[in-house]
Design a protein around this motif. Sequence first.
Motif, short mmCIF file in Angstrom:
data_model
loop_
_atom_site.label_atom_id
_atom_site.label_comp_id
_atom_site.label_asym_id
_atom_site.label_seq_id
_atom_site.Cartn_x
_atom_site.Cartn_y
_atom_site.Cartn_z
N ASP A 452 0.84 -1.20 0.00
CA ASP A 452 0.00 0.00 0.00
C ASP A 452 0.88 1.25 0.00
O ASP A 452 1.45 1.62 1.02
N PRO A 453 0.98 1.94 -1.15
CA PRO A 453 1.86 3.12 -1.23
C PRO A 453 1.52 4.20 -0.21
O PRO A 453 2.36 5.03 0.11
N LYS A 454 0.30 4.17 0.30
CA LYS A 454 -0.07 5.19 1.28
C LYS A 454 0.46 4.86 2.68
O LYS A 454 0.48 5.73 3.55
N ARG A 455 0.83 3.62 2.92
CA ARG A 455 1.43 3.25 4.21
C ARG A 455 2.94 3.23 4.07
O ARG A 455 3.60 2.21 4.26
N ASP A 460 8.95 15.36 5.91
CA ASP A 460 8.79 16.73 5.39
C ASP A 460 9.91 17.08 4.42
O ASP A 460 9.68 17.70 3.39
N PHE A 461 11.13 16.70 4.77
CA PHE A 461 12.27 17.09 3.94
C PHE A 461 12.14 16.55 2.53
O PHE A 461 12.52 17.19 1.55
N GLU A 462 11.59 15.35 2.41
CA GLU A 462 11.54 14.70 1.10
C GLU A 462 10.37 15.18 0.24
O GLU A 462 10.38 15.01 -0.98
N LEU A 463 9.38 15.75 0.91
CA LEU A 463 8.18 16.17 0.20
C LEU A 463 8.52 17.15 -0.91
O LEU A 463 9.20 18.15 -0.69
N GLY A 464 8.05 16.85 -2.12
CA GLY A 464 8.25 17.77 -3.24
C GLY A 464 9.65 17.77 -3.82
O GLY A 464 9.99 18.61 -4.64
N GLN A 465 10.49 16.84 -3.36
CA GLN A 465 11.86 16.73 -3.88
C GLN A 465 11.88 15.63 -4.96
O GLN A 465 10.97 14.81 -5.02
N PRO A 466 12.94 15.60 -5.77
CA PRO A 466 13.03 14.52 -6.75
C PRO A 466 12.90 13.15 -6.07
O PRO A 466 13.54 12.90 -5.05
N GLY A 467 12.07 12.29 -6.61
CA GLY A 467 11.92 10.94 -6.07
C GLY A 467 10.97 10.85 -4.89
O GLY A 467 10.82 9.78 -4.30
N SER A 468 10.31 11.94 -4.55
CA SER A 468 9.42 11.93 -3.38
C SER A 468 8.29 10.93 -3.55
O SER A 468 7.65 10.87 -4.59
N GLY A 469 8.05 10.16 -2.50
CA GLY A 469 6.92 9.23 -2.52
C GLY A 469 7.20 7.93 -3.26
O GLY A 469 6.36 7.03 -3.29
N ASP A 470 8.38 7.83 -3.84
CA ASP A 470 8.78 6.61 -4.55
C ASP A 470 9.06 5.50 -3.53
O ASP A 470 9.24 5.78 -2.34
N VAL A 471 9.13 4.26 -3.99
CA VAL A 471 9.67 3.23 -3.10
C VAL A 471 11.12 3.58 -2.85
O VAL A 471 11.80 4.10 -3.72
N LYS A 472 11.58 3.32 -1.66
CA LYS A 472 12.95 3.69 -1.36
C LYS A 472 13.75 2.47 -0.97
O LYS A 472 14.87 2.52 -0.59
N ARG B 338 10.63 -8.39 -5.25
CA ARG B 338 9.37 -8.83 -4.65
C ARG B 338 8.64 -7.69 -3.94
O ARG B 338 7.57 -7.90 -3.36
N VAL B 339 9.20 -6.50 -3.95
CA VAL B 339 8.53 -5.38 -3.29
C VAL B 339 7.70 -4.63 -4.33
O VAL B 339 8.23 -4.17 -5.34
N PRO B 340 6.39 -4.51 -4.09
CA PRO B 340 5.54 -3.84 -5.09
C PRO B 340 6.04 -2.41 -5.37
O PRO B 340 6.34 -1.67 -4.45
N GLY B 341 6.17 -2.09 -6.65
CA GLY B 341 6.61 -0.75 -7.04
C GLY B 341 8.10 -0.61 -7.19
O GLY B 341 8.59 0.35 -7.77
N ALA B 342 8.85 -1.56 -6.65
CA ALA B 342 10.31 -1.49 -6.74
C ALA B 342 10.79 -2.27 -7.95
O ALA B 342 10.07 -3.11 -8.49
N THR B 343 12.00 -1.97 -8.39
CA THR B 343 12.59 -2.69 -9.51
C THR B 343 13.92 -3.29 -9.06
O THR B 343 14.81 -2.54 -8.63
N GLY B 344 14.03 -4.59 -9.14
CA GLY B 344 15.26 -5.26 -8.76
C GLY B 344 15.90 -5.92 -9.95
O GLY B 344 15.74 -5.49 -11.09
#
Lengths: 472, 431
Positions: A452-455, A460-472, B338-344
């Motif tokens: 769930d991308p919402k969980r 705050d620091f990352e908000l609106g920066q490149p890559g924000s909200g991406d899987v990390k 195996r992580v949704p949205g990630a690329t491995g």
Amino acid sequence: MNSDRARRVLLSAALIALPLSACATTADKPATATKKAPPVRYAHDPYPSTYHPYPGAPTLVRNVTIFDGEGGRIDGGAVLFADGKVVAVGQTLDAPAGATVIDGQGKFVTPGIVDIHSHLGDYPTPSVQAHSDGNEATGPITADVWAEHSVWPQDPGFGRALANGGVTTLQILPGSANLMGGRSVVLKNVYARTMQAMKFPGAPYGLKMACGENPKRVYGSKNREPSTRMGNVAVDRQTWAKAATYKRKWDKYEAEGGDQPERDIGMDTLRGVLSGEIMVQNHCYRADEMAIVLDMAKEFGYKVTAFHHAVEAYKIADLLKASGTCAAVWADWYGFKMESYDGIGENLAILDHAGACAMIHSDDENGIQRLNQEVAKALSSARHSGIQISDAAAWKWLSIGPAKALGIDAQTGSLKPGKMADVVLWNGNPFSVYTRPEKVWVDGAMLYDATDPKRRPVSDFELGQPGSGDVK
Amino acid sequence: MKRAFLLLATMLASPATAQTVAITGGTVAIGDGSAPVEGGTVVIANGRVLAAGRGVAVPAGAQVIDATGKWVSAGVVSALSDISLVDADGVQESNDAGARNSPFKAAIDVSLGVNPAAVKVANERLGGVTRAIVTPSAEGSIFAGQGAVIDLGADPDAVTRPRAFQFVELGESGGKLAGGSRPAAYALLRDAFAQAQDFRRNPAAFDGRSRDALVTRSDADALLRVLDGQVPLLVHVERAADIRNVLALTRDYPKLKLVLVGVTEGWLVARDIAAAKVPVIAAALADLPANFENLAATESNVGRLRAAGVPVGLASTGASGGDHVLRQFAGNLVAIARVPGATGLDWGQAFASITSAPAEAIGMGGEIGSLRAGRRADVVIWDGDPLELSSVPVATWIDGVSQPMRSRQSELRDRYLTPVEGALPKAYERR
């Protein structure tokens, strides 16, 4: 610097107060010389926790392999938690009406990981000079500083430790430039607007101490004591001797009243150590130095709760066991400085085998994301050296062990009924490199869900920066 | 002179490598990106791989080693390593990786600092690392100098290729080294290249010896090899904008053989990198905005670059656990698939990222980094999947030579498996 200023302010206040009380006692002198002002205690928790658990649904995770964090394992078991607490752990459990039921076929459930050694918040990313808040490297004794006053709650590292590492509790320590670096703080790994709102309710404070190369390098380069290992111990002993006097004065005052002794913020911390209220977390690598520190603790009547970075602990497992002192170690770090030259992958295994208290730690914003894998490496080293330790027993190094060494094992660190529901669902065996956290609950609130991308927290620091909200 | 000596040393070493060995029955991981095959055979002879895979015949007279139930793989190639250059990074006296105060920059040749007897060499060999791309660290200039490729064999002949590449810093740290800004770093780079060309046109007129010379004669010589494309130029940058600037350098210097290093934000410009056919050496798991040049950091970076067609090798930089952790990094790239949205990466790609990919990035894929026929015989037998945390090597060959399975770390372990002392102090306990 700050403590000097504080001391001057307190001193001038005392000078003003002194003549008045002298006058009063002079007037009453013959009759009631023993009549004293009642004692006023200073606050031991002036920045109290405002943490509150986030709402969660009653949840049953079933059909999973469980490591309970205290060495127990249940195959095909179930965990039930509700109202922020673990309700039951067993082979089969019934779902209460309305509970969320998760089928965990092929998956594992463990307690959340407790990292006893982190600098997140104090050395946050981006690691720019303006963020360097972990070492008050202006004097070898800074028992007056509190790590919590440096914590930046928006450090992107907290979210990574949660989502990739399943870390639910962490101790933030000041750095190791100083012999006495200041107080630690224990945090729940939950983003908040304030540090207080992350603070683990009721967790005791720690005093960060350091021996070895760091203090002597930092102050030696400033051409002042300590510049040697003997200088390290000399400054420590001098300070403990002062602390003993300070404690005696305050104990007497709090018992009998009278003139309030001068407050010293640093000495408050050392007094807390000497009275057993504050736990000593001691950065120390070499076996011989740890032995000296243990003798120093005996000399001044305090206890070293844990040696951190204890790279050579495996050489003195018997001494550590005898003194009841824990070793918090890395799995395989070695050779990055002289005092880490003798690091071996079997450190944890040898300590555990000898019956000494041992655990993993990170001291690293990247390592904290993979502490389960660090234990997997330590476990592999154990088995290949002929020391048999089960997977379930090894999880103790990640949860109940560090929880005990933080004094919070009654609240967290294992999946026992009544404890905080700090829980991780892993998508496979967490000791496999191919496994990741799938869901993480803190006090029963689901704060990470890979599906769930919402969980997934975005600081705050990352908000609106490149890559924000991406899987990390 | 030195090259002649190394050649001689290689020839002297060759008799020990003549033996033909066939390793049969194991799961074979070639290291070229292909999936591992069960029940394969690896044959090595004269220090080289003869054949590897399924259906490979065992030559008559070969020593046969049964690896049933085990894995047989190419040895790990550690990119951007300081192994053999340092005993302990923090102990300055032991550290030959950088030279802050040297008047020489691009000319610095780290192969002369290589110590094959360094303790870490044997320690890391026991972790499955057989070769290392040894990289100088830039301390006195944006040009760090010329890196070397070495083997981790238990012999005095470590250097596989000296002066194999040039390393330059052009991101945030390059800016710092050049006087305070990225533009200053580019000005320095271009002027150094211009001076190297001056040196070529008229060596006699070239200064290069006065105290304030920006480029010495030997620096100029080293930079000409870069400009002519004789050696790759490894460029450390992280930010997407920096990557674009570096790719644009080939407009003015068309023969440059670029390799991008670091590249945390590479996924944002993956198509440009792929179109330029530039390989990348990246950290596998950098997912924090460690600086303002890594704001878009994600563990999916390597997978996304790979998906866009960029070949990516993994770097060991910053790994306090030693170069052996590369396989853990690679394993994690399989895990995030195996992580949704990630690329491995798939397993074969992940294993290639720590074997053939770094070798190919520096133009040595024909020599090292895989079990393809003709490559140097760097072979490891593991007791399990080499990317898995529970596995360790049980036998290792480098250049076809069987390696000892002991190190200083294993000596320490054995001394202290029982921490208490016996009848004599620990100092008397030896195996």
